[in-house]
Motif scaffolding. Structure first.
Motif, mmCIF file in Angstrom:
data_model
loop_
_atom_site.group_PDB
_atom_site.id
_atom_site.type_symbol
_atom_site.label_atom_id
_atom_site.label_comp_id
_atom_site.label_asym_id
_atom_site.label_seq_id
_atom_site.Cartn_x
_atom_site.Cartn_y
_atom_site.Cartn_z
ATOM 1 N N GLY A 197 6.431 -22.623 4.411
ATOM 2 C CA GLY A 197 7.616 -23.419 4.129
ATOM 3 C C GLY A 197 8.712 -23.337 5.163
ATOM 4 N N SER A 198 8.705 -22.251 5.933
ATOM 5 C CA SER A 198 9.781 -22.053 6.917
ATOM 6 C C SER A 198 9.266 -21.195 8.061
ATOM 7 C CB SER A 198 10.961 -21.351 6.247
ATOM 8 O OG SER A 198 11.884 -20.889 7.208
ATOM 9 N N ARG A 246 12.043 -29.757 2.185
ATOM 10 C CA ARG A 246 12.830 -30.226 3.325
ATOM 11 C C ARG A 246 12.102 -31.289 4.151
ATOM 12 N NH1 ARG A 246 14.359 -24.010 4.913
ATOM 13 N NH2 ARG A 246 16.264 -23.813 3.699
ATOM 14 N N ALA A 303 1.916 -21.041 1.934
ATOM 15 C CA ALA A 303 2.813 -19.944 1.590
ATOM 16 C C ALA A 303 4.262 -20.398 1.582
ATOM 17 C CB ALA A 303 2.646 -18.813 2.611
ATOM 18 N N ALA A 304 4.984 -19.977 0.564
ATOM 19 C CA ALA A 304 6.412 -20.280 0.513
ATOM 20 C C ALA A 304 7.116 -19.285 -0.397
ATOM 21 C CB ALA A 304 6.640 -21.710 0.014
ATOM 22 N N GLY A 305 8.424 -19.194 -0.202
ATOM 23 C CA GLY A 305 9.219 -18.314 -1.050
ATOM 24 C C GLY A 305 10.148 -19.115 -1.930
ATOM 25 N N SER A 326 10.787 -18.799 9.030
ATOM 26 C CA SER A 326 11.107 -17.416 8.635
ATOM 27 C C SER A 326 9.936 -16.757 7.888
ATOM 28 C CB SER A 326 12.381 -17.383 7.780
ATOM 29 O OG SER A 326 12.189 -18.100 6.578
ATOM 30 N N ASP A 327 8.923 -17.531 7.496
ATOM 31 C CA ASP A 327 7.722 -16.987 6.840
ATOM 32 C C ASP A 327 6.653 -16.565 7.854
ATOM 33 O OD1 ASP A 327 8.841 -17.738 4.362
ATOM 34 O OD2 ASP A 327 7.939 -19.733 4.493
ATOM 35 N N SER A 365 10.996 -13.972 -0.207
ATOM 36 C CA SER A 365 12.083 -14.254 0.728
ATOM 37 C C SER A 365 13.422 -14.567 0.058
ATOM 38 C CB SER A 365 11.671 -15.402 1.656
ATOM 39 O OG SER A 365 11.171 -16.472 0.900
#
Ligand code: RP5
Length: 165
Positions: free
Chosen positions: A18-19, A49, A72-74, A21-22, A98
């Protein structure tokens, strides 16, 4: 000639997160796949997004040669479910820790899919990322005797390591 070279290096597992940052956590999944000689692509697409780009990535996954998707995502993690909605490939979901709710939110958002649109949900964070890769390998090994043999050898090595203590 050019086409054959491309096919040889083509990704069979798609890892979407998702980002950016992952990335650090999801590189753990990619590392496992690489150890077993399985090519993967690792991309950022967000269910919230960049919903259109995420849907397009899922819709074209099979035609690009992917056989399994790891998503994967938070937080309010809808990415794996969105992938399963837009692709008929097996989707493995990794909830990430996250947000301030440290993954419990992502776990519940990923795991409880409506019947008919399945997401195989793994554990939270790095353990889940690694196990998503191992589960993807088991799926690929159904049609790949060499990979099945590698997984067997890996399992035996783990057992020997435990018994050596
Ligand atoms: C989720 O929100 C992402 O998967 C990530 O885990 C979390 C935070 O994203 P950033 O704000 O760091 O981009 O959608």
């Amino acid at each position: 000639m050019k086409k054959a070279a491309k096919a040889a290096g083509a990704a069979t597992v798609g890892i979407v997160m998702g980002s950016d940052s992952d990335r650090q956590v999801m590189e753990e999944a990619q590392r496992v796949l690489t150890e077993f000689g399985v090519e993967s692509e690792l991309v950022v697409r967000s269910a919230h997004r960049t919903p259109e780009a995420a849907a397009e990535w899922a819709r074209t996954a099979r035609s690009r040669g992917l056989k399994v998707i790891i998503a994967a995502a938070g937080g309010a993690a809808h990415l794996a479910g969105a992938m399963a909605a837009h692709s008929r490939l097996p989707v493995l979901g990794v909830p990430l820790a996250s947000s301030p709710l440290v993954g419990f939110d992502a776990l519940l958002s990923t795991v409880q899919m409506p019947p008919g649109i399945p997401v195989g949900t793994l554990g939270v964070g790095a353990w889940g990322a690694r196990n998503a890769a191992f589960l993807a390998l088991r799926i690929l090994a159904l049609n790949d005797a060499g990979l099945a043999k590698q997984l067997e050898a890996h399992t035996e090595r783990m057992a020997r390591a435990v018994l050596a203590k």
